[in-house]
Motif scaffolding. Structure first.
Motif, PDB file in Angstrom:
ATOM      1  N   ALA A 351       0.840  -1.200   0.000  1.00 29.21           N
ATOM      2  CA  ALA A 351       0.000   0.000   0.000  1.00 29.21           C
ATOM      3  C   ALA A 351       0.872   1.245   0.000  1.00 29.21           C
ATOM      4  CB  ALA A 351      -0.906  -0.013   1.228  1.00 29.21           C
ATOM      5  N   PRO A 352       0.452   2.332  -0.678  1.00 31.12           N
ATOM      6  CA  PRO A 352       1.242   3.572  -0.677  1.00 31.12           C
ATOM      7  C   PRO A 352       1.385   4.151   0.728  1.00 31.12           C
ATOM      8  CG  PRO A 352      -0.444   3.596  -2.405  1.00 31.12           C
ATOM      9  CD  PRO A 352      -0.741   2.425  -1.523  1.00 31.12           C
ATOM     10  N   ILE A 353       2.576   4.678   1.005  1.00 29.11           N
ATOM     11  CA  ILE A 353       2.843   5.354   2.279  1.00 29.11           C
ATOM     12  C   ILE A 353       3.028   6.832   1.968  1.00 29.11           C
ATOM     13  CG2 ILE A 353       4.227   5.324   4.372  1.00 29.11           C
ATOM     14  CD1 ILE A 353       5.314   2.626   3.498  1.00 29.11           C
ATOM     15  N   GLU A 354       2.097   7.632   2.425  1.00 27.68           N
ATOM     16  CA  GLU A 354       2.088   9.034   2.044  1.00 27.68           C
ATOM     17  C   GLU A 354       3.127   9.833   2.824  1.00 27.68           C
ATOM     18  OE1 GLU A 354      -1.846  10.438   2.596  1.00 27.68           O
ATOM     19  OE2 GLU A 354      -2.720   9.193   1.007  1.00 27.68           O
ATOM     20  N   GLY A 355       3.675  10.861   2.144  1.00 31.76           N
ATOM     21  CA  GLY A 355       4.542  11.848   2.793  1.00 31.76           C
ATOM     22  C   GLY A 355       5.835  11.296   3.349  1.00 31.76           C
ATOM     23  N   GLN A 356       6.516  10.464   2.593  1.00 24.74           N
ATOM     24  CA  GLN A 356       7.779   9.890   3.047  1.00 24.74           C
ATOM     25  C   GLN A 356       8.960  10.560   2.335  1.00 24.74           C
ATOM     26  OE1 GLN A 356       7.830   7.485   5.596  1.00 24.74           O
ATOM     27  NE2 GLN A 356       5.694   8.140   5.626  1.00 24.74           N
ATOM     28  N   ILE A 357      10.087  10.593   3.016  1.00 22.90           N
ATOM     29  CA  ILE A 357      11.317  11.141   2.435  1.00 22.90           C
ATOM     30  C   ILE A 357      12.122   9.983   1.880  1.00 22.90           C
ATOM     31  CG2 ILE A 357      13.473  12.335   2.917  1.00 22.90           C
ATOM     32  CD1 ILE A 357      12.040  13.946   5.013  1.00 22.90           C
ATOM     33  N   ALA A 358      12.251   9.940   0.572  1.00 21.96           N
ATOM     34  CA  ALA A 358      12.995   8.880  -0.106  1.00 21.96           C
ATOM     35  C   ALA A 358      14.217   9.486  -0.769  1.00 21.96           C
ATOM     36  CB  ALA A 358      12.120   8.191  -1.144  1.00 21.96           C
ATOM     37  N   VAL A 359      15.342   8.792  -0.648  1.00 16.88           N
ATOM     38  CA  VAL A 359      16.599   9.234  -1.245  1.00 16.88           C
ATOM     39  C   VAL A 359      17.211   8.056  -1.981  1.00 16.88           C
ATOM     40  CG1 VAL A 359      16.967  10.935   0.585  1.00 16.88           C
ATOM     41  CG2 VAL A 359      17.970   8.656   0.802  1.00 16.88           C
ATOM     42  N   PRO A 360      18.096   8.300  -2.937  1.00 22.33           N
ATOM     43  CA  PRO A 360      18.792   7.185  -3.569  1.00 22.33           C
ATOM     44  C   PRO A 360      19.530   6.345  -2.538  1.00 22.33           C
ATOM     45  CG  PRO A 360      19.127   9.199  -4.817  1.00 22.33           C
ATOM     46  CD  PRO A 360      18.456   9.600  -3.547  1.00 22.33           C
ATOM     47  N   ALA A 361      19.480   5.044  -2.703  1.00 22.40           N
ATOM     48  CA  ALA A 361      20.085   4.153  -1.711  1.00 22.40           C
ATOM     49  C   ALA A 361      21.578   4.408  -1.552  1.00 22.40           C
ATOM     50  CB  ALA A 361      19.832   2.695  -2.108  1.00 22.40           C
ATOM     51  N   GLU A 362      22.259   4.760  -2.654  1.00 19.49           N
ATOM     52  CA  GLU A 362      23.704   4.981  -2.566  1.00 19.49           C
ATOM     53  C   GLU A 362      24.056   6.287  -1.873  1.00 19.49           C
ATOM     54  OE1 GLU A 362      22.293   6.335  -6.668  1.00 19.49           O
ATOM     55  OE2 GLU A 362      21.977   4.641  -5.289  1.00 19.49           O
ATOM     56  N   ALA A 363      23.043   7.154  -1.625  1.00 21.12           N
ATOM     57  CA  ALA A 363      23.317   8.426  -0.943  1.00 21.12           C
ATOM     58  C   ALA A 363      23.475   8.241   0.562  1.00 21.12           C
ATOM     59  CB  ALA A 363      22.209   9.427  -1.228  1.00 21.12           C
ATOM     60  N   VAL A 364      23.078   7.102   1.084  1.00 23.50           N
ATOM     61  CA  VAL A 364      23.231   6.804   2.511  1.00 23.50           C
ATOM     62  C   VAL A 364      24.522   6.025   2.691  1.00 23.50           C
ATOM     63  CG1 VAL A 364      22.196   5.769   4.546  1.00 23.50           C
ATOM     64  CG2 VAL A 364      20.727   6.763   2.776  1.00 23.50           C
ATOM     65  N   ARG A 365      25.447   6.617   3.425  1.00 21.00           N
ATOM     66  CA  ARG A 365      26.777   6.023   3.600  1.00 21.00           C
ATOM     67  C   ARG A 365      27.015   5.774   5.083  1.00 21.00           C
ATOM     68  NH1 ARG A 365      26.620  10.186   0.050  1.00 21.00           N
ATOM     69  NH2 ARG A 365      27.399   9.810  -2.092  1.00 21.00           N
ATOM     70  N   GLU A 366      26.917   4.499   5.480  1.00 22.52           N
ATOM     71  CA  GLU A 366      27.151   4.099   6.873  1.00 22.52           C
ATOM     72  C   GLU A 366      26.300   4.919   7.837  1.00 22.52           C
ATOM     73  OE1 GLU A 366      31.277   4.290   7.662  1.00 22.52           O
ATOM     74  OE2 GLU A 366      31.802   2.693   6.252  1.00 22.52           O
ATOM     75  N   GLY A 367      25.025   5.077   7.497  1.00 26.87           N
ATOM     76  CA  GLY A 367      24.103   5.782   8.371  1.00 26.87           C
ATOM     77  C   GLY A 367      24.214   7.282   8.325  1.00 26.87           C
ATOM     78  N   GLN A 368      24.896   7.820   7.315  1.00 30.01           N
ATOM     79  CA  GLN A 368      25.058   9.261   7.185  1.00 30.01           C
ATOM     80  C   GLN A 368      24.748   9.706   5.767  1.00 30.01           C
ATOM     81  OE1 GLN A 368      29.170   9.754   8.349  1.00 30.01           O
ATOM     82  NE2 GLN A 368      28.627  10.193  10.486  1.00 30.01           N
ATOM     83  N   VAL A 369      24.364  10.987   5.639  1.00 29.09           N
ATOM     84  CA  VAL A 369      24.150  11.588   4.326  1.00 29.09           C
ATOM     85  C   VAL A 369      24.930  12.891   4.259  1.00 29.09           C
ATOM     86  CG1 VAL A 369      21.880  10.549   3.973  1.00 29.09           C
ATOM     87  CG2 VAL A 369      22.045  12.765   5.104  1.00 29.09           C
ATOM     88  N   TYR A 370      25.233  13.324   3.038  1.00 27.62           N
ATOM     89  CA  TYR A 370      25.926  14.585   2.796  1.00 27.62           C
ATOM     90  C   TYR A 370      24.900  15.604   2.324  1.00 27.62           C
ATOM     91  CZ  TYR A 370      30.029  11.519   2.700  1.00 27.62           C
ATOM     92  OH  TYR A 370      30.997  10.587   3.009  1.00 27.62           O
ATOM     93  N   VAL A 371      24.888  16.753   2.995  1.00 26.69           N
ATOM     94  CA  VAL A 371      23.926  17.804   2.694  1.00 26.69           C
ATOM     95  C   VAL A 371      24.681  19.097   2.418  1.00 26.69           C
ATOM     96  CG1 VAL A 371      21.947  19.120   3.584  1.00 26.69           C
ATOM     97  CG2 VAL A 371      22.173  16.703   4.112  1.00 26.69           C
ATOM     98  N   VAL A 372      24.197  19.876   1.467  1.00 24.72           N
ATOM     99  CA  VAL A 372      24.768  21.189   1.175  1.00 24.72           C
ATOM    100  C   VAL A 372      24.204  22.180   2.180  1.00 24.72           C
ATOM    101  CG1 VAL A 372      25.028  23.016  -0.532  1.00 24.72           C
ATOM    102  CG2 VAL A 372      24.980  20.629  -1.267  1.00 24.72           C
ATOM    103  N   GLY A 373      25.092  22.730   3.028  1.00 20.52           N
ATOM    104  CA  GLY A 373      24.666  23.677   4.046  1.00 20.52           C
ATOM    105  C   GLY A 373      24.816  25.115   3.589  1.00 20.52           C
TER     106      GLY A 373
END
Length: 448
Positions: A351-373
């Motif tokens: 079933a669809p899950i509304e309002g979720q934040i999805a990112v490319p799987a390879e963007a998650v690196r050991e439980g961390q993500v890189y963000v432009v601040g």
């Protein structure tokens, strides 16, 4: 003038050298300070947004019919007729006659048993008539014995005469009992004959083999004039009303789909889902796909059951998806029938899950993500992943909508390093397609 000695010629250079050592530091200027310019690392980015995520997983397996008919000879005899449709690949409809075994011997058995039943009925009638006569004779003997017994008490009849009458009475009782026993035996014999007659009728019906349902012949082991032995497999056919695919899925791959149903129902508080994976899989939507060269053929399917065991080698579980009336859905040149042995892909969708934040799987690196601040500086922040599917991960904590996510690999990745972000629209479109299960229009700008 007298010449100077040679040893005095080395004095002037020594004086000059010593003077240079003292004077040079005073004439030397200080080092000039060089300005170092910081280089910005060029990275690909996407803008994080909320999506209606549709959890899905892919498995593979071979199609097989929902029902298989193995026509086994239940009686023995020569085959006297076969249908023209009794050939590999031909179709037969429910109730259609397919093969006939010689029925002559079974009709003779029916006639013989019927004659025995008629003889038993005649015997029963004669025995009944004899019993009526014997019972009348016994009544007369009983009356004569009673009369003589009264006379014997008065001394009018001798004892020997009374005993003779008693023996005649007992003989009459024996005859009556024997006739009654014969009637009971005749009744039991008729029951045996009736069961034999029913069995012979059943054997006679088994000489004619009819299709129990619409089917497609897949194997033929019998032909005209051949002798069919009892228990011999004559031919096989696959049912046309349903096709099944048992696709293999890795253990645990169904959990996000079932958890998605839980979240979609408003129970996303982390409480255990009340259904087991096997029970939860029964409610999932399924699509069967066949790569037919230039195009892909799809069949809407239904998950009907889960295999009862885990594959020991691959550690995968079998999910059975069924397609109703696969032959009726076939179209020449466009949609082939889903026949036995067709290797297909099975997509299970939750079933669809509304309002979720999805990112490319390879963007998650050991439980961390890189963000432009701020000021295009790299921010390394931890996130919590709810689940990961093929191509994307759903983030439950640590990332907000509107963040600019770095999807490029940074080696090394240093907190605060300067970045040159470039939006990757193509990757964003792929992410939307993978997370929502819909293929976006390439002409439109990726959803932000």
């Amino acid at each position: 003038m007298r010449a100077l000695p040679k040893r005095f010629w080395i004095v002037p250079p020594l004086v000059i050298g010593v003077a240079a050592l003292f004077v040079a530091p005073m004439l030397k200027s200080g080092p000039q300070k060089a300005e170092v310019e910081e280089r910005a690392a060029k990275v690909r980015t996407i803008k994080v947004s909320k999506l209606d995520v549709v959890p899905h997983v892919y498995g593979y397996g071979a199609a097989k019919p929902g029902r298989v008919w193995s026509a086994v000879a239940e009686v023995a005899g020569p085959i006297v007729w076969v249908s023209p449709n009794l050939e590999n690949g031909q179709r037969v409809t429910a109730g259609e006659e397919v093969l006939r075994i010689d029925e002559a011997s079974y009709r003779l058995s029916l006639a013989q048993i019927a004659a025995q039943m008629r003889a038993s009925e005649i015997k029963d009638k004669t025995t009944t008539a004899s019993l009526a006569i014997a019972e009348r004779d016994l009544k007369l003997l009983n009356d004569d014995f009673a009369r003589k017994k009264g006379l014997a008490a008065k001394g009018a009849v001798s004892k020997s005469s009374l005993e003779t009458t008693e023996r005649q009475m007992l003989s009459g009782e024996t005859q009556v009992q024997n006739l009654k026993n014969n009637l009971a035996v005749n009744a039991a014999d008729r029951e045996v004959l009736a069961s034999q007659y029913a069995m012979a009728e059943l054997d006679l019906r088994h000489t004619l083999i009819k299709a129990p349902f619409d089917a497609r012949i897949t194997e033929v082991n019998a032909d005209l004039a051949q002798y069919a032995s009892k228990g011999q497999m004559l031919f096989q056919a696959d049912g046309l009303d349903m096709a099944e695919v048992e696709a293999q899925f890795p253990i645990g791959s169904l959990r996000p789909l079932i958890a998605g149903r839980q979240m979609a129902q408003g129970d996303a508080d982390g409480t255990p889902f009340p259904l087991s994976p096997a029970q939860g899989a029964l409610g999932l939507d399924a699509t069967i796909r066949l790569n037919a060269g230039a195009h892909t053929v799809e069949w809407p399917a239904k998950v009907t059951r889960v295999a009862g065991s885990i594959d020991a080698q691959t550690q995968s579980v079998g999910i059975v998806a069924s397609v109703a009336d696969p032959y009726q859905q076939a179209a020449p040149g466009q949609r082939p029938p889903l026949v036995r042995g067709t290797f297909v892909e099975v997509k299970l969708q939750g079933a669809p899950i509304e309002g979720q934040i999805a990112v490319p799987a390879e963007a998650v690196r050991e439980g961390q993500v890189y963000v432009v601040g701020e000021d295009n500086r790299l921010v390394i922040q931890p996130v919590q992943v709810a689940f990961t599917q093929a191509g994307f991960s759903v983030i439950s904590k640590g990332l907000k909508p509107g963040s600019v996510l770095v999807i490029s690999d940074l080696v090394p990745a240093i907190q605060g390093m300067l970045l040159n972000p470039v939006e990757d629209k193509k990757t964003k479109m792929k992410l939307v397609a993978a997370a929502t299960g819909k293929t976006p229009d390439p002409s439109k700008r990726a959803q932000e």
